[in-house]
Design an enzyme around this catalytic site. Structure first.
Site, short mmCIF file in Angstrom:
data_model
loop_
_atom_site.label_atom_id
_atom_site.label_comp_id
_atom_site.label_asym_id
_atom_site.label_seq_id
_atom_site.Cartn_x
_atom_site.Cartn_y
_atom_site.Cartn_z
N SER A 557 0.85 -1.20 0.00
CA SER A 557 0.00 0.00 0.00
C SER A 557 0.88 1.24 0.00
O SER A 557 2.02 1.22 0.47
CB SER A 557 -0.90 0.01 1.24
N TYR A 570 -3.10 -0.71 10.42
CA TYR A 570 -3.06 -1.03 8.99
C TYR A 570 -1.73 -0.61 8.36
O TYR A 570 -1.06 -1.39 7.69
CB TYR A 570 -4.23 -0.34 8.28
#
Length: 680
Positions: A557, A570
Site C-alpha cells: 500500500s 493497517y
C-alpha cells in the site's frame, strides 16, 4: 428443412452422442461423416457432398463449424492421381482442392477413409474394448471369433489415403460387414442411415466388451504386489503434493509444463500389477494415445513404502535415463526430413502407491493426457485378459509422432499467451484487487488458484473464469499456519506446482491510536504480516522444489511509506509487508525467485476492504460522502485518476510477464501519483 440441413443435424447429434462416452472414443479422437447433396450455388445443380469432422475437433462437443465440407466427385477422383503409399502425405494438401465453398474446418488425415468407403455414414472411433482386440497378439482370430462375418480385420496401416482405399475394398468384398477392426488402432463402422451407423458402432463396442467380460482372465495384470498397493487416502494425497513439484520440475526440463494427478482405482490396479514394468515399457498403441502420452511412461520402480527423499532421488535418476533413451529413440528413426526433436521429457509419470502424474502445455492437455493413458490401461487390461498385448512397433510410432502432417498441425496452433504454462496463487482472490488480478492472469494464459476466506466468493470467481481447467477455488485463512500449509498442498495438486504468488489477502481497521486495541493490532498483523509470511514461506518451498524460479508479489500500500491519520495498525502492517519484499528478494534470488511489491492507493470500487467498513471510516476522516470516496482520492493525486482493481492487476502482469525478468526487490506505486508516497 432441407435435406442437407437434416443430414448435418443428424451427423452432429450422432457425433455428440458417441463422443460423450470416454470408453467409446477419447477426447478429440475419432471422426464421423455423412454423405448427402446440396445445391451448388454456381451451377444450381445438386452436388454430392461429404461432411466430416475436421482436424483437431472433438466429437463430444462438435458443432457445424467443426465440419469439413468436400465435393465427393473431386475426392473420389483423387484415386486416379494417387501417387502411392510413399507419397500419400501429399493427398492431404489435395483435399483443399476438393472443398465445397469455403469448406469449413481443415480436413483431417482420415478424410479419405470417410470419402472412399461406399456408405452414406461412417464412424471411426477409438473405444477401449475395440482397441483391446486391435492390439491383441491374435486380434485377427479374436475378430472372427467375436463377430463372425459382420466385422473384418484390417492389419495395421498408418492413417492416410491408402487406408481409405483398403477399407473401401474390404467393404466392397464383404457386403454383409458392418465395420472393421483396425489392427493396433481402433474401429470403423458404417451404415445407410445415421442411426444405423451409430448402432453398428455401438454393436462392435458392446460385443467386444462382452467378449472381454465373459472370457477375460481375472487378473490380466498378474497378481497384485502388496508392496505397490495404494497408500491410505490422507497419506497418498500428502505424498502426491510433496512429489508433484519435484516431478513437474523434472518434466519441465525442455519447456514448462502444467500437471494433473489421477488417483483412480484402475490406475492403482495397473501400478500394483505384476506386469507393470513389462506393459509400461511396451507403450501405448493407438496413435491418438501415444501422441499425447509419448511412446511410454516413466515408472518409479520403488515400493509404496519408500520415503519421499528416496523417491525423489530415484525419480531424478530415472528422468535422466528417460531423456537419454528418448533421444536415442529419436536418433534411431529420424531421417533428414524429420521434424526436430520436440523434447525428451516424459508426459506420464507413474508412482506406485500414489498414482499417475500427467503433463501438458496447459491443464486441459495435461488432464487429457492422463485420460488417454487411463484408456491405454483399459486397452492393455483387455488385451492381456484374452491374449497378449502387442502394440504397433516403435518405428511405426515414430513415423506418426514425427509425421510431417502432425508437425504441420502443431505449427498451426496459435501462439501461446505471455503467462501460458504458469501457475498462480492469489490470496484474497474472491473480490476486489484479488479478483481483478486472477481475471487478468487467466486472460494472459495462467492457471490460477483463487484462495479466499469466503469460499463461495472464490468459487464464483473460478466459475466465471472458466472452471477447473483454468481456475480453482480454495478456502484459506492465511493467519492460520496449518490452513496455509493445507491450502498450498491443495493448490499444488490442482495444477502440479506453483510459479506466481500474489499476497493480496487483507483487511483494514481505521482507528486513532488511542482507540486501537491490542486485538485490532493482532488481527491486522495476523492477516497481512503473518499471513503473507506464511504464504510466502510455504509457496517458496514448492518453487524451490520445482527449481523453475518464480515470482512472489505483495500487494502492499501507499501507506507502507506514507504516514496518514487514524490507521496505525493497517499502515504498520503494510510497512511490515513492504520490508518482507526486500528481505525475501535478497534471500530467494539464488533460486531465481523474484520478489516485488505493488503499492496501490484509493482502490474503492469492488474492494472488499472498503465495503467492509473501511470506506465509511475513511470517508468520515476526510469529510466526504462514502460513494464519492473514489473521486476524492483521485482528485488528490497528480494524475487525477481513480485507481481501480484492474489498474493494480495491470501492474501484476507487468511485473510477471517477462519483460522485467531482471527486476526484484522493487515496489511499484499504483496510486495515480501521491507525491508524499514517492520512494526515496
Amino acid at each position: 428443412m432441407s435435406t442437407a440441413r437434416q443430414t448435418v443435424d443428424a451427423l452432429i447429434a450422432r457425433s455428440n452422442a458417441l463422443g460423450a462416452d470416454p470408453t467409446t472414443t477419447n477426447y478429440a479422437g475419432g471422426n464421423t461423416s455423412a454423405k448427402g447433396t446440396d445445391t451448388d450455388p454456381v451451377t444450381g445443380q445438386e452436388t454430392e457432398l461429404l461432411w466430416v469432422k475436421g482436424s483437431g475437433g472433438d466429437l463430444g462437443t462438435l458443432q457445424e463449424k467443426g465440419l469439413a465440407v468436400l465435393r465427393l466427385d473431386r475426392v473420389r477422383a483423387l484415386a486416379d492421381v494417387y501417387p502411392g503409399v510413399e507419397r500419400e502425405d501429399e493427398m492431404v494438401a489435395a483435399f483443399d482442392h476438393c472443398l465445397f465453398g469455403k469448406g469449413g474446418a481443415a480436413p483431417s488425415i482420415d478424410t479419405a477413409m470417410h470419402a472412399l468407403v461406399p456408405a452414406a455414414h461412417v464412424d471411426h472411433l477409438h473405444p477401449d474394448a475395440g482397441i483391446a482386440i486391435a492390439t491383441a497378439a491374435d486380434g485377427e482370430r479374436l475378430t472372427r471369433e467375436i463377430f463372425g462375418e459382420a466385422v473384418v480385420w484390417v492389419p495395421w496401416r498408418r492413417p492416410g489415403f491408402q487406408l481409405g482405399l483398403d477399407i473401401a475394398a474390404i467393404k466392397e468384398a464383404n457386403p454383409e460387414a458392418i465395420g472393421c477392426i483396425l489392427g493396433g488402432h481402433g474401429i470403423t463402422a458404417w451404415g445407410d442411415t445415421s442411426e444405423e451407423a451409430q448402432a453398428n458402432s455401438l454393436r462392435i463396442i458392446r460385443e467386444a466388451q462382452a467378449h472381454l467380460d465373459a472370457h477375460g482372465a481375472a487378473e490380466p495384470f498378474g497378481p497384485a504386489d502388496p508392496g505397490r498397493a495404494p497408500l491410505p487416502d490422507a497419506e497418498r494425497r500428502a505424498r502426491a503434493s510433496a512429489l508433484a513439484p519435484v516431478i513437474r520440475g523434472l518434466v519441465s526440463t525442455d519447456a514448462p509444463m502444467i500437471g494433473h494427478w489421477t488417483d483412480s482405482e484402475d490406475v492403482h490396479e495397473f501400478l500394483a500389477g505384476e506386469k507393470l514394468a513389462q506393459l509400461a515399457a511396451l507403450g501405448t498403441s493407438c496413435p491418438d494415445h501415444f501422441l499425447r502420452t509419448k511412446i511410454r511412461p516413466l515408472v518409479l520402480d520403488l515400493p509404496s513404502a519408500a520415503g519421499v527423499e528416496e523417491q525423489i532421488a530415484r525419480l531424478q535418476e530415472l528422468h535422466a535415463a528417460y531423456r537419454e533413451e528418448y533421444s536415442a529413440y529419436y536418433a534411431r528413426h529420424a531421417t533428414e526430413d524429420s521434424p526436430a526433436l520436440r523434447g525428451a521429457d516424459p508426459t506420464i509419470v507413474l508412482v506406485p502407491g500414489v498414482g499417475m502424474f500427467s503433463f501438458g502445455k496447459d491443464k486441459q492437455t495435461a488432464r487429457v493426457a492422463g485420460e488417454f493413458y487411463v484408456n491405454a490401461i483399459h486397452v492393455m487390461r483387455g488385451a492381456e485378459a484374452v491374449s497378449t498385448y502387442a502394440p504397433i512397433d516403435e518405428a511405426e510410432k515414430f513415423r506418426i509422432e514425427y509425421w510431417a502432417l502432425e508437425e504441420a498441425k502443431l505449427q498451426r496452433m496459435p501462439a501461446e499467451k505471455p503467462l501460458a504454462r504458469r501457475i498462480a496463487l492469489v490470496t484474497g482472490g474472491g473480490s476486489g484487487i484479488g479478483k481483478a488480478t486472477a481475471t487478468r492472469l487467466v486472460a494472459e494464459g495462467a492457471c490460477v488458484v483463487i484462495a479466499d476466506l469466503n469460499l463461495e466468493n472464490a468459487q464464483q470467481v473460478a466459475e466465471e473464469l472458466g472452471g477447473p481447467d483454468r481456475a480453482v477455488a480454495l478456502s484459506a485463512d492465511v493467519s492460520d499456519e496449518q490452513a496455509v500449509i493445507d491450502a498450498v498442498a491443495e493448490a499444488v495438486l490442482a495444477f502440479g506446482g506453483l510459479d506466481l504468488i500474489v499476497n493480496n489477502a487483507g483487511l483494514s481497521l481505521s482507528k486513532p491510536l488511542l482507540e486501537t486495541t491490542a486485538k485490532d493490532w493482532d488481527l491486522q498483523h495476523d492477516v497481512m504480516a503473518r499471513g503473507s509470511f506464511l504464504v510466502s514461506r510455504e509457496t517458496a518451498r514448492v518453487m524451490i522444489a520445482q527449481d523453475m524460479g518464480g515470482d512472489i508479489l505483495y500487494i502492499s500500500s501507499k501507506n507502507s511509506v506514507f504516514a496518514g491519520p487514524n490507521n496505525i495498525a493497517y499502515s504498520a502492517t503494510k510497512a511490515d509487508q513492504a520490508h518482507q519484499v526486500r528481505l525475501l528478494a535478497a534471500e530467494l534470488g539464488g533460486h531465481q525467485i523474484r520478489v516485488n511489491g505493488i503499492n496501490p492507493d484509493g482502490v474503492v470500487r469492488g474492494s472488499g476492504i472498503f465495503a467492509g467498513g473501511w470506506g465509511a471510516s475513511r470517508a468520515k476522516v476526510y469529510g466526504v460522502e462514502e460513494e464519492k470516496l473514489g473521486e476524492y482520492y483521485a482528485q488528490r493525486t497528480l494524475l487525477k485518476r481513480e485507481v481501480l482493481p484492474e489498474t493494480v492487476a495491470n501492474a501484476v502482469f507487468a511485473l510477471t510477464a517477462g519483460d522485467l525478468s531482471h527486476t526484484t526487490g522493487l515496489h511499484v506505486p499504483v496510486d495515480a501519483g501521491v507525491a508524499a508516497a514517492f520512494l526515496r
